[in-house]
Design a protein around this motif. Structure first.
Motif, PDB file in Angstrom:
ATOM      1  N   LEU A 196       1.297  -1.645  -0.290  1.00  0.00           N
ATOM      2  CA  LEU A 196       0.048   0.024   0.066  1.00  0.00           C
ATOM      3  C   LEU A 196       0.717   1.717  -0.025  1.00  0.00           C
ATOM      4  CD1 LEU A 196      -2.014  -0.641   2.391  1.00  0.00           C
ATOM      5  CD2 LEU A 196      -3.270   0.009   0.278  1.00  0.00           C
ATOM      6  N   GLN A 212       2.472   4.783   0.869  1.00  0.00           N
ATOM      7  CA  GLN A 212       2.562   4.687   2.624  1.00  0.00           C
ATOM      8  C   GLN A 212       1.763   5.550   3.582  1.00  0.00           C
ATOM      9  OE1 GLN A 212       6.337   6.962   3.581  1.00  0.00           O
ATOM     10  NE2 GLN A 212       5.862   7.443   5.689  1.00  0.00           N
ATOM     11  N   TYR A 213       1.101   6.714   2.424  1.00  0.00           N
ATOM     12  CA  TYR A 213      -0.382   7.616   3.600  1.00  0.00           C
ATOM     13  C   TYR A 213      -1.803   7.462   2.672  1.00  0.00           C
ATOM     14  CZ  TYR A 213       3.739  10.316   4.681  1.00  0.00           C
ATOM     15  OH  TYR A 213       4.080  11.321   5.121  1.00  0.00           O
ATOM     16  N   VAL A 214      -1.788   5.338   3.023  1.00  0.00           N
ATOM     17  CA  VAL A 214      -2.800   5.292   2.663  1.00  0.00           C
ATOM     18  C   VAL A 214      -3.863   4.399   4.122  1.00  0.00           C
ATOM     19  CG1 VAL A 214      -5.088   3.352   1.471  1.00  0.00           C
ATOM     20  CG2 VAL A 214      -3.206   5.088  -0.088  1.00  0.00           C
ATOM     21  N   ASN A 215      -4.550   4.625   4.877  1.00  0.00           N
ATOM     22  CA  ASN A 215      -4.998   3.497   5.642  1.00  0.00           C
ATOM     23  C   ASN A 215      -6.264   3.068   5.677  1.00  0.00           C
ATOM     24  OD1 ASN A 215      -2.482   4.945   7.242  1.00  0.00           O
ATOM     25  ND2 ASN A 215      -4.077   6.462   8.653  1.00  0.00           N
ATOM     26  N   TYR A 234      -8.803   0.213   7.094  1.00  0.00           N
ATOM     27  CA  TYR A 234      -9.098  -0.340   8.449  1.00  0.00           C
ATOM     28  C   TYR A 234     -10.341  -1.242   7.708  1.00  0.00           C
ATOM     29  CZ  TYR A 234      -7.939   3.783  10.176  1.00  0.00           C
ATOM     30  OH  TYR A 234      -7.194   5.137  10.731  1.00  0.00           O
ATOM     31  N   ASN A 287     -13.443  -3.063   9.742  1.00  0.00           N
ATOM     32  CA  ASN A 287     -14.989  -2.383  10.358  1.00  0.00           C
ATOM     33  C   ASN A 287     -14.132  -0.826  11.526  1.00  0.00           C
ATOM     34  OD1 ASN A 287     -16.488  -4.033   9.513  1.00  0.00           O
ATOM     35  ND2 ASN A 287     -15.621  -5.508  11.059  1.00  0.00           N
ATOM     36  N   ASP A 288     -13.951  -1.091  12.516  1.00  0.00           N
ATOM     37  CA  ASP A 288     -13.656   0.504  13.781  1.00  0.00           C
ATOM     38  C   ASP A 288     -11.733   0.150  13.367  1.00  0.00           C
ATOM     39  OD1 ASP A 288     -15.471   2.208  13.270  1.00  0.00           O
ATOM     40  OD2 ASP A 288     -15.973   1.726  14.912  1.00  0.00           O
ATOM     41  N   GLU A 289     -10.687  -0.983  12.716  1.00  0.00           N
ATOM     42  CA  GLU A 289     -10.242  -1.484  13.559  1.00  0.00           C
ATOM     43  C   GLU A 289      -8.823  -1.118  12.427  1.00  0.00           C
ATOM     44  OE1 GLU A 289      -7.728  -0.625  15.642  1.00  0.00           O
ATOM     45  OE2 GLU A 289      -8.365  -2.754  16.771  1.00  0.00           O
ATOM     46  N   ASP A 290      -7.479  -0.552  12.095  1.00  0.00           N
ATOM     47  CA  ASP A 290      -6.479   0.248  11.297  1.00  0.00           C
ATOM     48  C   ASP A 290      -5.897  -1.718  11.521  1.00  0.00           C
ATOM     49  OD1 ASP A 290      -4.019   0.451  10.383  1.00  0.00           O
ATOM     50  OD2 ASP A 290      -4.153   2.447  11.904  1.00  0.00           O
ATOM     51  N   ARG A 306      -2.943  -2.374  10.378  1.00  0.00           N
ATOM     52  CA  ARG A 306      -1.199  -2.196  10.963  1.00  0.00           C
ATOM     53  C   ARG A 306      -1.873  -2.507  12.599  1.00  0.00           C
ATOM     54  NH1 ARG A 306       0.335   3.834  10.042  1.00  0.00           N
ATOM     55  NH2 ARG A 306      -1.583   3.899  10.822  1.00  0.00           N
ATOM     56  N   PHE A 307      -2.702  -2.400  13.178  1.00  0.00           N
ATOM     57  CA  PHE A 307      -2.572  -3.487  15.037  1.00  0.00           C
ATOM     58  C   PHE A 307      -3.331  -4.592  14.414  1.00  0.00           C
ATOM     59  CE2 PHE A 307      -3.572   1.222  16.193  1.00  0.00           C
ATOM     60  CZ  PHE A 307      -2.024   1.652  16.217  1.00  0.00           C
ATOM     61  N   ILE A 331     -11.351   2.351   3.702  1.00  0.00           N
ATOM     62  CA  ILE A 331     -10.056   3.315   3.129  1.00  0.00           C
ATOM     63  C   ILE A 331     -10.467   4.870   3.440  1.00  0.00           C
ATOM     64  CG2 ILE A 331      -8.828   3.531   0.716  1.00  0.00           C
ATOM     65  CD1 ILE A 331     -10.273   1.617  -0.425  1.00  0.00           C
ATOM     66  N   ILE A 332      -8.863   5.169   3.896  1.00  0.00           N
ATOM     67  CA  ILE A 332      -9.324   6.953   4.405  1.00  0.00           C
ATOM     68  C   ILE A 332      -7.740   7.138   4.276  1.00  0.00           C
ATOM     69  CG2 ILE A 332      -9.201   8.104   6.681  1.00  0.00           C
ATOM     70  CD1 ILE A 332     -11.618   6.493   6.877  1.00  0.00           C
ATOM     71  N   ALA A 368      -4.216   8.969   5.386  1.00  0.00           N
ATOM     72  CA  ALA A 368      -3.493   9.341   6.517  1.00  0.00           C
ATOM     73  C   ALA A 368      -3.769  10.687   6.888  1.00  0.00           C
ATOM     74  CB  ALA A 368      -2.327   8.670   6.820  1.00  0.00           C
TER      75      ALA A 368
END
Lengths: 90, 424
Positions: A52, A54-57, A59, A61-64, A66-67, A83-84, A86
């Protein structure tokens, strides 16, 4: 089919759709299916093969993701992938 | 002044150009957009002497800020004191130390008034009548106050565990304050969705490229007040990681205009150990910033687990020969007390972070004791009283008799002494 919510600036690439249904058992597979349906999104979301921008986050449901397990995070039929951009805040 | 100085927006990753619009990221690769200036035109129309003749507000540098017309919001912001901190320098064992004191910025006692002045002036230019922000506290108050003064409607979104002073300090201005269950990063994500859904001007979302430039004014002022020179070291707090980059950018712009000598400033960033995604990146030499899922620190204004500019901040610290450090809650309070007791400046918890990190970097030998160091204090201690209230001794209560007072201070006044009143 999981639901993928598309941020406003990417909707020109999805024919104006705010949500797209895409199939897959992981976040990575769902995004791959999304790109198959709307090929213009490929270079918008991915810098290279399976990487992805670097600046594409992303999720689940409600969790990133990356976690969780990044693109390998498992997805259920009822899940929503978001898709949000960053670049915000601070 | 006209729009000739700002060409548009430009992606920091791929360089794609955009017009001056409310957009914070590149639609090609989601990279951050930055304001693109015509520095040659600015250099032709502006001089150091012209700046010096202007009013002491941040707008004396207006050509280097991204608005097209005259500013309309936050006209009195900036030009806060640069305090030569002699007693603090002695306590830390350094030669020359300054405090850039944005704890007394106008109107809401934090550096955020700078970014808000630019963002809301830009919002007015772009025709927004509703503005908003995602805030860890200081921004909430600043957006609320400045929007009220400008007659704009404001939506202020905050995490639900903020300090009372910061919640009140936004609500009093009539803004629509909404507390979100969860941490700042959740608030931020929701604001990204709201901004584009409702078409409002969120200062640190879709107006962010303009907003962030406001922080440069702090750097311009530091250089001007040092006699048009950039310091050897700057220590800045890091939340989203934007400020530290804009301070450096300010010095480099002044260098580019030929107003100061080549910049050799080393940039140092400060975080709380309970929320240290950026300092962790530099200390572990990681290629990407690993977000902190659950920030836990009394420095709530710095509790951003997923900092938008974290990558650029850590790169900047390395490239300038600086460094990043973090400190625990106890060190934060100790440093707040040290600043108050040596210089008479009551900073908020973030200021405690910045000063405690400064002390640590001096002890580590990373900050040279013979150089000029500027410590950036970005917010006021009045807003974070909860953090220190249990750590500060309560005043003793005595009856109104001289005997009790003498007992208390452990000495008695000289007998028969007719002391002249002070100042007589």
């Amino acid at each position: 089919m999981a639901k993928v919510s598309i941020p406003t600036p990417l909707r020109p690439n999805t024919g104006g759709q705010a949500t797209v249904e895409a199939a897959g058992s992981t976040v990575g597979e769902v995004l791959a299916d999304l790109v198959r349906l709307h090929p213009d999104l490929q270079k918008r979301l991915f810098a290279g093969e399976g990487q992805l921008h670097q600046y594409v986050n992303v999720y689940l449901n409600d969790e990133d993701i990356r976690f969780m397990d990044e693109l390998k995070t498992p997805v259920k039929e009822t899940d929503e992938v978001g898709i949000i951009p960053a670049i915000a805040g601070g | 002044m006209s729009s000739e100085f700002v060409r548009g927006l430009k992606c920091r990753l791929c360089g794609k150009l955009y017009p001056k619009e409310a957009l914070n990221f590149c639609t090609e690769d989601f990279g951050p957009l930055e304001v693109d200036y015509d520095y040659e035109a600015i250099g032709r129309s502006l001089s150091r002497e012209a700046v010096e003749r202007r009013h002491r507000t941040m707008w004396r540098y207006k050509e280097l800020l991204p608005i097209d017309g005259e500013p309309t919001v936050g006209l009195q912001v900036g030009c806060t004191p640069l305090v030569k901190a002699t007693r603090l320098a002695e306590a830390l064992g350094v030669r020359e130390l300054y405090i850039k004191n944005d704890a007394v910025n106008y109107p809401t006692l934090s550096f955020k008034d700078r970014v808000v002045a630019v963002a809301l002036s830009k919002a007015v230019e772009l025709g927004f009548d509703t503005v908003g922000c995602a805030s860890t506290g200081n921004l909430a108050g600043s957006v609320a106050a400045n929007a009220a003064a400008a007659g704009l409607e404001a939506y202020v979104l905050i995490p639900d565990d903020l300090e009372q002073g910061k919640v009140l300090g936004a609500t009093i201005y009539g803004a629509k304050v909404v507390a979100i269950s969860g941490n700042y990063d959740k608030v931020n994500r929701l604001c990204s969705q709201i901004a584009f859904r409702f078409g409002w001007g969120f200062v640190n979302v879709n107006l962010r490229p303009f907003y962030a430039e406001g922080s440069k004014s702090m750097g311009f002022e530091i250089a001007e007040d040092l006699g048009w020179r950039a310091p050897d070291h700057v220590v800045a707090p890091m939340a989203g990681g934007s400020l530290i980059g804009k301070l450096y950018k300010a010095f480099k712009e002044l260098e580019g205009l030929g107003w100061i000598d080549p910049v050799r400033t080393r940039m140092f960033g400060a975080q709380a150990t309970g929320c240290n995604p950026i300092t962790n990146t530099i200390k572990t030499d990681a290629p990407r910033v690993k977000p902190v899922r659950d920030p836990r620190t009394i420095a709530k204004s710095l509790a951003i687990g997923d900092p938008a500019d974290g990558f650029f901040a850590s790169k900047l610290m390395k490239e300038t020969g600086g460094w990043g450090e973090d400190v625990d809650d106890e060190a934060i309070v100790d440093a707040m007390k040290l600043l108050a007791e040596t210089e008479g400046i009551w900073a908020e918890t973030a200021g405690g972070v910045t000063l405690a990190v400064t002390k640590k970097l001096i002890e580590q030998g990373k900050i040279d004791r013979d150089g000029t160091t500027v410590v950036c204090i970005t917010g006021n201690g009045l807003k974070t009283q909860e953090a220190v209230i249990d750590r500060i001794a309560r005043p003793p209560v005595i009856n109104p008799t001289l005997a009790e007072f003498e007992t208390l201070i452990g000495t008695s006044a000289p007998a028969e002494a007719e002391l002249a009143p002070a100042g007589a």
